[in-house]
Design a protein around this motif. Sequence first.
Motif, PDB file in Angstrom:
ATOM      1  N   VAL A  11       0.854  -1.193   0.000  1.00 17.02           N
ATOM      2  CA  VAL A  11       0.000   0.000   0.000  1.00 17.02           C
ATOM      3  C   VAL A  11       0.889   1.241   0.000  1.00 17.02           C
ATOM      4  N   ILE A  12       1.891   1.254   0.863  1.00 18.81           N
ATOM      5  CA  ILE A  12       2.816   2.388   0.922  1.00 18.81           C
ATOM      6  C   ILE A  12       3.535   2.548  -0.415  1.00 18.81           C
ATOM      7  N   PHE A  13       4.009   1.425  -0.985  1.00 19.67           N
ATOM      8  CA  PHE A  13       4.717   1.454  -2.269  1.00 19.67           C
ATOM      9  C   PHE A  13       3.843   2.072  -3.352  1.00 19.67           C
ATOM     10  N   TRP A  14       2.599   1.602  -3.488  1.00 22.62           N
ATOM     11  CA  TRP A  14       1.732   2.092  -4.554  1.00 22.62           C
ATOM     12  C   TRP A  14       1.281   3.530  -4.294  1.00 22.62           C
ATOM     13  N   ASN A  15       1.166   3.929  -3.032  1.00 20.07           N
ATOM     14  CA  ASN A  15       0.874   5.342  -2.742  1.00 20.07           C
ATOM     15  C   ASN A  15       2.038   6.222  -3.198  1.00 20.07           C
ATOM     16  N   ALA A  16       3.256   5.776  -2.917  1.00 22.01           N
ATOM     17  CA  ALA A  16       4.442   6.532  -3.352  1.00 22.01           C
ATOM     18  C   ALA A  16       4.509   6.584  -4.875  1.00 22.01           C
ATOM     19  N   VAL A  17       4.211   5.467  -5.530  1.00 20.87           N
ATOM     20  CA  VAL A  17       4.218   5.434  -6.996  1.00 20.87           C
ATOM     21  C   VAL A  17       3.186   6.410  -7.546  1.00 20.87           C
ATOM     22  N   SER A  18       2.009   6.476  -6.927  1.00 16.48           N
ATOM     23  CA  SER A  18       0.959   7.400  -7.380  1.00 16.48           C
ATOM     24  C   SER A  18       1.409   8.852  -7.247  1.00 16.48           C
ATOM     25  N   LYS A  19       2.056   9.174  -6.132  1.00 16.78           N
ATOM     26  CA  LYS A  19       2.550  10.539  -5.940  1.00 16.78           C
ATOM     27  C   LYS A  19       3.643  10.871  -6.951  1.00 16.78           C
ATOM     28  N   LEU A  20       4.545   9.922  -7.175  1.00 17.41           N
ATOM     29  CA  LEU A  20       5.605  10.143  -8.174  1.00 17.41           C
ATOM     30  C   LEU A  20       5.015  10.306  -9.568  1.00 17.41           C
ATOM     31  N   THR A  21       3.982   9.540  -9.861  1.00 11.70           N
ATOM     32  CA  THR A  21       3.319   9.649 -11.163  1.00 11.70           C
ATOM     33  C   THR A  21       2.772  11.054 -11.358  1.00 11.70           C
ATOM     34  N   GLY A  22       2.134  11.581 -10.328  1.00  8.90           N
ATOM     35  CA  GLY A  22       1.617  12.953 -10.404  1.00  8.90           C
ATOM     36  C   GLY A  22       2.724  13.965 -10.629  1.00  8.90           C
ATOM     37  N   MET A  23       3.844  13.782  -9.924  1.00 14.80           N
ATOM     38  CA  MET A  23       4.989  14.691 -10.092  1.00 14.80           C
ATOM     39  C   MET A  23       5.555  14.603 -11.509  1.00 14.80           C
ATOM     40  N   VAL A  24       5.652  13.384 -12.034  1.00 17.25           N
ATOM     41  CA  VAL A  24       6.185  13.205 -13.389  1.00 17.25           C
ATOM     42  C   VAL A  24       5.248  13.839 -14.411  1.00 17.25           C
ATOM     43  N   GLN A  25       3.942  13.657 -14.235  1.00 20.04           N
ATOM     44  CA  GLN A  25       2.986  14.258 -15.166  1.00 20.04           C
ATOM     45  C   GLN A  25       3.091  15.783 -15.140  1.00 20.04           C
ATOM     46  N   THR A  26       3.198  16.356 -13.950  1.00 20.64           N
ATOM     47  CA  THR A  26       3.336  17.807 -13.827  1.00 20.64           C
ATOM     48  C   THR A  26       4.616  18.280 -14.505  1.00 20.64           C
ATOM     49  N   GLU A  27       5.700  17.578 -14.246  1.00 20.74           N
ATOM     50  CA  GLU A  27       6.988  17.955 -14.849  1.00 20.74           C
ATOM     51  C   GLU A  27       6.947  17.801 -16.367  1.00 20.74           C
ATOM     52  N   MET A  28       6.274  16.780 -16.845  1.00 19.92           N
ATOM     53  CA  MET A  28       6.163  16.581 -18.294  1.00 19.92           C
ATOM     54  C   MET A  28       5.423  17.759 -18.939  1.00 19.92           C
ATOM     55  N   GLN A  29       4.362  18.216 -18.297  1.00 16.67           N
ATOM     56  CA  GLN A  29       3.612  19.352 -18.839  1.00 16.67           C
ATOM     57  C   GLN A  29       4.425  20.641 -18.760  1.00 16.67           C
ATOM     58  N   ASN A  30       5.070  20.883 -17.630  1.00 18.70           N
ATOM     59  CA  ASN A  30       5.889  22.083 -17.463  1.00 18.70           C
ATOM     60  C   ASN A  30       7.163  22.006 -18.300  1.00 18.70           C
ATOM     61  N   GLY A  31       7.697  20.801 -18.436  1.00 17.19           N
ATOM     62  CA  GLY A  31       8.937  20.621 -19.194  1.00 17.19           C
ATOM     63  C   GLY A  31       8.770  20.910 -20.668  1.00 17.19           C
ATOM     64  N   LYS A  32       7.602  20.597 -21.221  1.00 14.55           N
ATOM     65  CA  LYS A  32       7.347  20.873 -22.636  1.00 14.55           C
ATOM     66  C   LYS A  32       7.393  22.367 -22.902  1.00 14.55           C
ATOM     67  N   VAL A  33       6.806  23.127 -21.983  1.00 16.48           N
ATOM     68  CA  VAL A  33       6.780  24.584 -22.121  1.00 16.48           C
ATOM     69  C   VAL A  33       8.193  25.145 -21.994  1.00 16.48           C
ATOM     70  N   ALA A  34       8.956  24.621 -21.048  1.00 22.86           N
ATOM     71  CA  ALA A  34      10.308  25.131 -20.788  1.00 22.86           C
ATOM     72  C   ALA A  34      11.345  24.537 -21.743  1.00 22.86           C
ATOM     73  N   GLY A  35      10.943  23.600 -22.593  1.00 22.60           N
ATOM     74  CA  GLY A  35      11.869  22.992 -23.552  1.00 22.60           C
ATOM     75  C   GLY A  35      12.796  21.947 -22.942  1.00 22.60           C
ATOM     76  N   ARG A  36      12.437  21.404 -21.793  1.00 22.91           N
ATOM     77  CA  ARG A  36      13.254  20.380 -21.149  1.00 22.91           C
ATOM     78  C   ARG A  36      12.994  19.011 -21.769  1.00 22.91           C
ATOM     79  N   LYS A  37      13.950  18.127 -21.545  1.00 23.43           N
ATOM     80  CA  LYS A  37      13.811  16.759 -22.049  1.00 23.43           C
ATOM     81  C   LYS A  37      12.788  16.006 -21.198  1.00 23.43           C
ATOM     82  N   PRO A  38      12.097  15.044 -21.793  1.00 21.30           N
ATOM     83  CA  PRO A  38      11.067  14.302 -21.055  1.00 21.30           C
ATOM     84  C   PRO A  38      11.675  13.398 -19.977  1.00 21.30           C
ATOM     85  N   LEU A  39      10.843  13.094 -19.004  1.00 20.10           N
ATOM     86  CA  LEU A  39      11.232  12.171 -17.935  1.00 20.10           C
ATOM     87  C   LEU A  39      10.719  10.776 -18.259  1.00 20.10           C
TER      88      LEU A  39
END
Length: 171
Positions: A11-39
Amino acid sequence: SLSPKSAPDQVIFWNAVSKLTGMVQTEMQNGKVAGRKPLVMMIMCRDAEEDSPAVKISKSNNSFIHLSGLTEENILEYMSAYLSVPDNLIPQALRQFVGAVTLGNPRHIRETIDQLLEGNLQVIVGANQMPKQIDVKDIDKINISSWQHTAMVGGTVCLLESLDPLEAAVL
């Protein structure tokens, strides 16, 4: 723990994975605007939590890979190639033993055959130097716990030794 063993740890593992997924999605959206490479986020686990956002995303993007052990037929083919013998020479008892002990993991199949070649397994060749028979001795008396130097047994022993006292008591 990066390799969850118990239900609460999962449960702890999958909760952490869910939070990381949200962070990666946010970074992917912000990274496209800033011209950064994808994660890239890679999750390796025995059983995928089907309700996890990360699993759903990977399946929708065709990037989910489910791995399983080799089938009985593949194990036979692998053993035949590794021993350099025709598959019809491999005795049924040897096939069953290797399949049961290794669960189809190719590395464990190699290690098991190597261990058996040290005393329980012999490939008999004819006068033409071609394999003519495989002799298997005392396969039902093999003590694989003595194979601690192999990844198959050593890894399992390490896992058992890493258990909490309560989890170990249950075993």
